[in-house]
Enzyme design. Structure first.
Site, PDB file in Angstrom:
ATOM      1  N   SER A   5       2.532  -7.808   4.504  1.00 51.39           N
ATOM      2  CA  SER A   5       3.315  -6.635   4.107  1.00 51.39           C
ATOM      3  C   SER A   5       4.764  -7.038   3.876  1.00 51.39           C
ATOM      4  O   SER A   5       5.057  -8.211   3.609  1.00 51.39           O
ATOM      5  CB  SER A   5       3.190  -5.554   5.180  1.00 51.39           C
ATOM      6  N   ASN A   6       5.677  -6.099   3.952  1.00 55.70           N
ATOM      7  CA  ASN A   6       7.104  -6.405   3.778  1.00 55.70           C
ATOM      8  C   ASN A   6       7.928  -5.477   4.668  1.00 55.70           C
ATOM      9  O   ASN A   6       7.372  -4.625   5.368  1.00 55.70           O
ATOM     10  CB  ASN A   6       7.502  -6.293   2.304  1.00 55.70           C
ATOM     11  N   TYR A   7       9.242  -5.609   4.611  1.00 50.42           N
ATOM     12  CA  TYR A   7      10.118  -4.907   5.552  1.00 50.42           C
ATOM     13  C   TYR A   7      10.472  -3.480   5.156  1.00 50.42           C
ATOM     14  O   TYR A   7      11.293  -2.845   5.814  1.00 50.42           O
ATOM     15  CB  TYR A   7      11.428  -5.682   5.713  1.00 50.42           C
TER      16      TYR A   7
END
Ligand code: CTP
Length: 212
Positions: free
Chosen positions: A23-25
């Site tokens: 995923s990402n932030y």
């Protein structure tokens, strides 16, 4: 006039196995703020959101999704009744080619083979039926040049470009500097604004554009 708006927000999660993902932030904050601002201006709002810790603004229809593929399906389902789409979601660009049905045990795998996810915004841009399409761009370098390229390649009406620097994170509840570029090449710098304020400014600009 814009009456029905579709906003996407948050990250997507791409499954490796039942307990792990890529995923990402992204926190989803700007998308939720835009949805909230749109609701306060009397628009009907659908918010397609990846996993976040945020509560949907009152009166907004929340459609929760997990992967890029789920998000694409939800967007395509609701797009017909939307005369504006604002894609703030940080869609994961890649997903594992294979996702295991059972938890991968040690010694497990050394490498994960990735395949590219569909570009949802580009797909919407190609549909282009009397709708305002707004994209976001997150760049670490050549901010405006890359944002302009995305505006053209994805056939957008507006792109909101964000610079990510090692010192300044765009994730979470921070003050941001962005540049908005519209399809006529007009450029508006918006400096030092909290995401709630920024969302209102972006929405005002979007609502002023004519559907063509
Ligand atoms: N986007 C999308 N589907 C993807 C990737 C991005 O709809 N698979 C949308 C985002 O929601 C955003 C815009 O495209 O509005 C630009 O996203 P960004 O990550 O900045 O750019 P990419 O097109 O993915 O290009 P790159 O990662 O190479 O900068």
């Amino acid at each position: 006039m814009i009456k029905n708006i579709l906003v996407t927000a948050g990250p997507t999660r791409e499954k490796i196995d039942p307990v792990r993902y890529i995923s990402n932030y992204s926190t989803g904050k700007i998308g939720y703020e835009i949805a909230s601002a749109a609701k306060s201006r009397g628009l009907s709002v659908i918010l397609v959101s990846g996993p976040t810790r945020l509560a949907a603004p009152e009166g907004v229809k929340l459609v929760s999704v997990e992967s890029a593929d789920d998000m694409r399906k939800a967007v395509l389902k609701f797009i017909r009744r939307s005369d504006c789409v604002v894609m703030t979601a940080a869609v994961a660009d890649w997903r594992p080619k294979y996702s295991a049905r059972r938890k991968i045990k040690k010694p497990g795998i050394r490498n994960i083979e990735l395949v590219e996810n569909p570009d949802i915004l580009a797909e919407i841009g190609r549909l282009k039926k009397k709708r305002i399409t707004v994209g976001f761009a997150l760049e670490t370098e050549n901010l405006e040049k890359n944002a302009l390229k995305k505006l053209k390649d994805k056939n957008l009406d507006i792109i909101v470009a964000n610079r990510l620097t090692p010192k300044k994170s765009v994730f979470g509840d921070n003050v941001l500097d962005v540049v908005m570029i519209d399809r006529f090449g007009n450029r508006t710098g918006i400096l030092n604004k909290r995401k709630s304020k920024l969302a209102k400014i972006i929405l005002d600009k979007v609502l002023k554009l004519r559907i063509h």
